[in-house]
Design a protein around this motif. Structure first.
Motif, short mmCIF file in Angstrom:
data_model
loop_
_atom_site.label_atom_id
_atom_site.label_comp_id
_atom_site.label_asym_id
_atom_site.label_seq_id
_atom_site.Cartn_x
_atom_site.Cartn_y
_atom_site.Cartn_z
N ARG A 518 -0.24 -6.94 -0.71
CA ARG A 518 -0.78 -5.57 -0.78
C ARG A 518 -1.58 -5.24 0.47
O ARG A 518 -1.50 -4.13 1.02
N ASP A 555 8.30 -8.11 0.16
CA ASP A 555 6.86 -7.92 0.31
C ASP A 555 6.49 -6.49 0.65
O ASP A 555 5.31 -6.18 0.83
N THR A 557 5.99 -3.57 -0.99
CA THR A 557 5.87 -3.27 -2.42
C THR A 557 5.50 -1.83 -2.72
O THR A 557 5.44 -1.45 -3.89
N GLU A 595 16.11 -5.12 -6.34
CA GLU A 595 14.76 -4.93 -6.90
C GLU A 595 14.59 -3.56 -7.54
O GLU A 595 13.97 -3.44 -8.61
#
Length: 761
Positions: A518, A555, A557, A595
């Motif tokens: 994050r 990654d 996100t 995803e």
């Protein structure tokens, strides 16, 4: 002592390799004490002197005392020029008169050049100091023949009369390698490699005006080994050498009090504060002492323990901020040649090629290479490199070398724990950077106010918000990162070394990794340069590009992070470098398919970008097929008139025309233009791009009148909306000229469709 007359002021030039400076000073001192006129570069040559000219003059004026060692005969050193130029004009019978060869360490016969092998060489090493001094003076004086008078009985008055310098009160250096009475320095590393220039720099500084010197550099670079080697190599210069473990400032006073007892200025039961005061007074009256404070971190905590006087202090530290207390010496990684030598000396049978590959993968970091050499007992070089690539933490944590207190992985783990205790935001920043590229990340490029909406969405990422918003926190955090030596910090940029980065990344647990993902996304989105089609943003895109291309697709996100990654690919396509963009876009598209699903907006956006990359790579059929699927999905998910749907339709028309399906391109663009005029307006850049494209397809199909009318109208609007000099305006002007040529039957080159519309903001 030539012909019984000591010295007579004869001029001697001492020739030596930089690694043997301690021997050079010892030899020069005793020759000068014996009455010779000695020239030694480090004593007599100053800043601004022409070193080559001074060397030439020194060699021509008198005899040369050559200190033979393994380093002396390395071809790359100036010593080669010194001894060869001295012998060049002399025949074999005169070599005794021009060159005095002295061995200061064991040198293999085949390492000595053939021209020098016939000479009788006197050994100074392996002797007690007085024996070595006598051997030196006899070698320089030469044969004395039979004395005219009976020699004085050794016990008679006058025997052993002190030399000229000692008559003046000078004490002189001890024989190099001999240890002082007061000594607790750790044992010397028998396989210490390289660093000659840095050791000479240390000695030059401490022999001059510098009394406190700080060796700084990243963990595992060999600062402690450098300090140990210096103490042993120049042990003859000091009557007292004391090692202080300074990592914990609270333990320093007891170690200094122990030194006070050893020197005799305090008793074992003397209170600590009184013992330290007595030591301060003792050292103030001495001149030949060396204190080494190893692994000190805080200049403020150490400053009160630094003694005054004319002795020397060496500090080792990962913290580079010692300027107000000491003269800094930056200790970097080894040269590649020294790295290869270190690996091969510790791992029998290792080829030079394998050693080079290992050194490169290990960043030429001494601690990492020592550990690798230990591991090669069990692994082949290829197996260890594979382990290093996939499990860097494990590869650098397996075994601790005896000459280092911790393994590299353990050292980084401890440092990160301490950094996190003192400055948690700094630890968060480094963990985030471990997921980015090894290039510098410019923290000054971040503009958190531009993406406040994402910060609000970033659950758990609040720690970095004050870093980006508060200048005081910003400075404190970067200073902490720099002080711990875990990354390079300069001009607001943070750069992790590749090996450090890989180890830190492997050491993240699942919670830390999620948090770091994050944070990394937040860093990238707050540093977003803007629309990559605008040249003004290109310098910032160039700096951010490595990180946006490096971060793993999984990654990315948040929508903002994913759009930033796509923007980096668009920047590459805009600059005409489709080759690196294509595999990155394929990876992003594939990851988001799995995803997010086929119909997710980011998946479709990646597909649209990937189609353009195929087109730029001349894979026109793949571009057509992918955008045809994307258009169908956008029509179903977003609707016929959504701006993204219209962009896909515009792009697909370009790919169709490129494949010769011009009629389909014309029909698709007619429909797209009508929808854009209704939804976006007549003057929207996307509408004008479709109008220009349609004019091209009409011209290709021979509908020149409609083509000309549409092109003229589009150009007029672009000049008004975009400006006369906008790239798309210029493309439309060129295309109109070609359309007009076709209408007068003049041969024309192919028309150029403008690039696809701008990527969404």
């Amino acid at each position: 002592m030539r012909n019984g007359d000591m010295g007579r002021g004869e001029r001697l030039f001492v020739s030596y390799a930089g690694a043997d400076r301690a021997w050079a000073e010892w030899v020069a001192w005793h020759l000068q004490d014996a009455g010779y006129d000695v020239e030694l570069d480090l004593w007599h040559w100053g800043a601004g002197d022409n070193a080559v000219l001074r060397m030439s003059q020194a060699v021509e004026r008198g005899r040369m005392v050559a200190l033979f060692s393994r380093a002396y005969f390395e071809v790359s050193r100036f010593t080669t020029e010194e001894w060869t130029s001295r012998l060049a004009s002399r025949d074999a019978s005169q070599r005794r008169e021009t060159l005095v060869p002295l061995r200061i360490e064991e040198v293999e016969a085949d390492a000595i050049p053939g021209l020098l092998r016939p000479l009788v060489v006197v050994d100074l090493f392996g002797l007690r100091e007085e024996q070595a001094r006598v051997a030196l003076l006899r070698a320089v004086a030469g044969p004395v023949g039979t004395p005219g008078e009976r020699p004085v009985f050794p016990a008679a008055p006058g025997a052993g009369r002190p030399g000229r310098l000692r008559q003046l009160g000078a004490t002189g250096p001890r024989l190099p390698g001999s240890l002082s009475r007061v000594w607790n320095v750790p044992s010397r590393n028998a396989e210490f490699t390289g660093r000659d220039e840095l050791l000479v720099r240390m000695r030059t500084g401490l022999a001059g005006a510098v009394t406190v010197l700080a060796l700084d550099g990243r963990g595992g670079v060999g600062k402690t080994q450098m300090a140990i080697e210096y103490a042993h190599r120049f042990s003859g210069e000091y009557e007292l050498a004391w090692w202080v473990a300074a990592e914990d400032p609270a333990l320093i006073p007891d170690q200094l009090a122990a030194l006070a007892v050893v020197t005799g200025c305090a008793l074992t039961d003397t209170p600590r504060e009184q013992a330290m005061q007595a030591l301060e007074e003792e050292l103030r009256t001495r001149s030949r002492w060396l204190l080494i404070f190893d692994n000190a971190e805080d200049p403020g905590a150490l400053s009160g323990h630094l003694p005054t006087g004319s002795g020397h202090v060496v500090i080792t530290s990962r913290n580079p901020h010692w300027h107000h207390l000491a003269s800094p010496v930056d200790v970097d990684v080894l040269t590649r040649a020294d790295s290869v030598a270190l690996l091969r000396s510790r791992s029998r049978g290792l080829s030079e090629g394998d050693a080079d590959r290992l050194a490169q993968a290990l960043d030429d970091l001494p601690l990492a290479m020592v550990q690798a050499a230990e591991a090669l007992i069990a692994y082949t070089p290829d197996k260890y490199l594979d382990l290093l690539e996939h499990h860097a933490d494990l590869a650098t944590d397996d075994g601790t070398p005896p000459d280092y207190p911790r393994s590299l992985a353990a050292q980084l783990r401890v440092s990160m724990q301490r950094l996190g205790d003192q400055e948690p935001v700094a630890a968060d920043l480094l963990r985030a950077c471990s997921l980015l590229a090894p290039e510098p990340f410019d923290m000054n490029s971040c503009d958190p106010s531009a993406r406040q909406d994402e910060q609000d969405e970033q659950d758990g990422a609040e720690a970095l918000v004050p870093l980006l918003l508060d200048p005081r926190v910003f400075r404190r955090v970067l200073t902490a990162v720099d002080r711990f030596g875990l990354a390079r910090v300069a001009d607001g940029s943070v750069q992790l070394h590749r090996l450090t980065q890989a180890i830190l990344r492997d050491q993240l647990d699942s919670e830390e990794r999620a948090r770091s993902v994050r944070h990394a996304g937040l860093l990238l989105t707050t540093a977003h340069p803007g629309n990559p089609k605008h040249p003004a943003t290109w310098p910032r895109w160039s700096a951010l590009l490595p990180h946006l291309l490096h971060l793993a697709p999984a990654d990315l996100t948040t929508p903002q992070a994913r759009h930033a990654a796509l923007g980096a690919c668009w920047y590459l396509l805009e600059r005409g470098t489709a080759r690196p963009a294509l595999p990155r876009l394929q990876a992003l598209h594939q990851a988001w398919l799995q995803e997010l699903g086929d119909d997710h907006g980011d998946t479709l956006q990646a597909a649209s970008y990937l189609a353009r990359a195929f087109y730029k790579s001349h894979n026109h059929a793949q571009a057509r097929d992918l955008d045809r699927d994307t258009l169908a999905r956008r029509r179903r998910v977003l609707g016929e008139d959504h701006p993204d749907t219209l962009i896909s339709a515009c792009n697909l028309a370009i790919w169709l025309a490129q494949l010769g399906e011009t009629e389909q391109a014309r029909d698709l663009d007619r429909d797209t233009l009508a929808r854009q005029r209704r939804v976006l307006g007549e003057d929207h850049p996307d509408t004008l791009a479709s109008a220009g494209n349609l004019a091209i397809w009409l011209a290709e199909l021979g509908e020149t009148e409609q083509s000309r009318t549409l092109a003229e109208e589009a150009l007029a609007r672009q000049r008004r909306v975009l400006g006369e000099d906008h790239p798309e305006t210029l493309i439309s002007a060129k295309n109109l000229a070609l359309i007009l040529q076709r209408s007068t039957a003049i041969p024309a080159t192919s028309l150029d469709p403008p690039p696809p519309p701008d990527p969404p903001a």
